[in-house]
Design a protein around this motif. Structure first.
Motif, PDB file in Angstrom:
ATOM      1  N   ASP A 117     103.268   5.023  17.066  1.00 18.24           N
ATOM      2  CA  ASP A 117     103.128   5.237  15.628  1.00 18.24           C
ATOM      3  C   ASP A 117     104.261   6.119  15.105  1.00 18.24           C
ATOM      4  O   ASP A 117     104.796   5.870  14.037  1.00 18.24           O
ATOM      5  CB  ASP A 117     101.785   5.924  15.324  1.00 18.24           C
ATOM      6  CG  ASP A 117     100.746   4.922  14.849  1.00 18.24           C
ATOM      7  OD1 ASP A 117     101.140   3.918  14.225  1.00 18.24           O
ATOM      8  OD2 ASP A 117      99.556   5.147  15.095  1.00 18.24           O
ATOM      9  N   GLU A 235      99.264  -0.915   4.020  1.00 11.16           N
ATOM     10  CA  GLU A 235      97.832  -0.685   4.217  1.00 11.16           C
ATOM     11  C   GLU A 235      97.199  -0.472   2.848  1.00 11.16           C
ATOM     12  O   GLU A 235      97.905  -0.159   1.892  1.00 11.16           O
ATOM     13  CB  GLU A 235      97.577   0.601   5.037  1.00 11.16           C
ATOM     14  CG  GLU A 235      98.278   0.689   6.385  1.00 11.16           C
ATOM     15  CD  GLU A 235      97.675  -0.183   7.478  1.00 11.16           C
ATOM     16  OE1 GLU A 235      96.623  -0.814   7.240  1.00 11.16           O
ATOM     17  OE2 GLU A 235      98.265  -0.246   8.574  1.00 11.16           O
ATOM     18  N   PHE A 239      98.517   6.294   4.613  1.00 12.89           N
ATOM     19  CA  PHE A 239      98.762   6.599   6.026  1.00 12.89           C
ATOM     20  C   PHE A 239     100.044   7.407   6.224  1.00 12.89           C
ATOM     21  O   PHE A 239     100.350   7.807   7.345  1.00 12.89           O
ATOM     22  CB  PHE A 239      98.843   5.304   6.847  1.00 12.89           C
ATOM     23  CG  PHE A 239      99.974   4.392   6.429  1.00 12.89           C
ATOM     24  CD1 PHE A 239      99.833   3.521   5.373  1.00 12.89           C
ATOM     25  CD2 PHE A 239     101.196   4.443   7.091  1.00 12.89           C
ATOM     26  CE1 PHE A 239     100.882   2.702   4.976  1.00 12.89           C
ATOM     27  CE2 PHE A 239     102.240   3.618   6.704  1.00 12.89           C
ATOM     28  CZ  PHE A 239     102.085   2.752   5.642  1.00 12.89           C
TER      29      PHE A 239
END
Ligand SMILES: *[C@@H]1O[C@H](CO)[C@@H](O)[C@H](O)[C@H]1NC(C)=O
Ligand SMILES: *[C@@H]1O[C@H](CO)[C@@H](O)[C@H](O)[C@H]1NC(C)=O
Ligand SMILES: *[C@@H]1O[C@H](CO)[C@@H](O)[C@H](O)[C@H]1NC(C)=O
Length: 242
Positions: A117, A235, A239
């Motif tokens: 990530d 998304e 995030f």
């Protein structure tokens, strides 16, 4: 409220959290090249280990590191890139993890790439600097479908194309932002290129990634097209770190 199952699920969650902190975060994906091996204790291995150490020191300073070690057939090229919104502490932790994981997962492969990530790390015996990586790519998507895919897909492309313009025009080659959906909902996006690319190649890489959205993420609530030179993500929840 504190039924046994509730308590025990919290307990399992905490255990999982502790385990993750202790063991590091799982990578999203990795590839080991299948073309060439090196042998233990070779100069290639020495150079590779030095390269990984160099990237660990360089990358947290600016979020991007690039280095090459050795000469001729023992030369190794590498980059690492942290997501544009992560702190240098998180960046450092991620690059450390990425370096040791690739060496475990691809112990004698001359080239490898790994994604998390928060960062990616890539090395190769071929000089790949400045070139768009068209080989290493994967997709991720949210299983949930949106109710109105046509207009949602359009808005996703619009947001990511706008972000892409911001990214290839700036030095960090990173952009994140949001746009409005219907019913006070929002769409959140992030795009980033590795900084060995020219601005023109960053644009091309991101355009290609956006054009691949239909193959993975058609009408999905979230999606990512992740490559070795750039990636995009959207998304319906925030995030990106502030
Ligand atoms: C590389 O090593 C693996 C096992 O370590 C072996 O199976 C493979 O054939 C080797 N490939 C080359 C190109 O030497
Ligand atoms: C490299 O990685 C591939 C895939 O993980 C593996 O099958 C192969 O044996 C490795 N070989 C080398 C070390 O070329
Ligand atoms: C989303 O849509 C696809 C294709 O129309 C379908 O196969 C899938 O089951 C749907 N997923 C969910 C979570 O409803």
């Amino acid at each position: 409220m504190s039924s046994p199952s509730f308590t025990s699920s919290i307990y399992v969650f905490l255990l999982a959290l502790l385990f993750q902190i202790a063991m590091g975060v799982d990578p999203l994906f990795h590839f080991c090249s299948t073309s060439e091996n090196f042998t233990a204790k070779s100069s290639y291995e020495t150079n590779l280990n030095k390269l990984i150490g160099d990237l660990y020191f360089k990358t947290p300073l600016t979020g991007f590191g690039l280095d090459s070690v050795g000469q001729y057939h023992d030369q190794v090229y590498g980059i690492s890139l942290c997501r544009g919104d992560v702190s240098s502490t998180e960046c450092k932790a991620c690059v450390a993890e990425a370096g040791s994981e690739t060496r475990k997962r691809c112990p004698d492969n001359k080239s490898a790439i790994i994604w998390y990530d928060n960062c990616l790390l890539k090395y190769s015996n071929n000089d790949f600097f400045g070139k768009i990586d068209e080989q290493n790519r994967f997709y991720m998507w949210n299983l949930r479908n949106v109710s109105d895919p046509e207009s949602f897909n359009l808005k996703t492309r619009e947001l990511l194309s706008q972000l892409s313009k911001n990214a290839y025009g700036n030095q960090k080659m990173y952009a994140a932002g949001e746009s409005k959906l219907a019913d006070s909902e929002k769409l959140y996006g992030l795009v980033q290129c590795t900084r060995d690319l020219s601005s023109g190649n960053c644009k091309k890489c991101l355009d290609d990634a956006i054009s691949e959205l239909p193959s993975c993420c058609d009408g999905k609530e979230g999606g990512r097209v992740v490559g070795g030179s750039c990636y995009i993500r959207y998304e319906i929840y925030p995030f990106v770190k502030a």
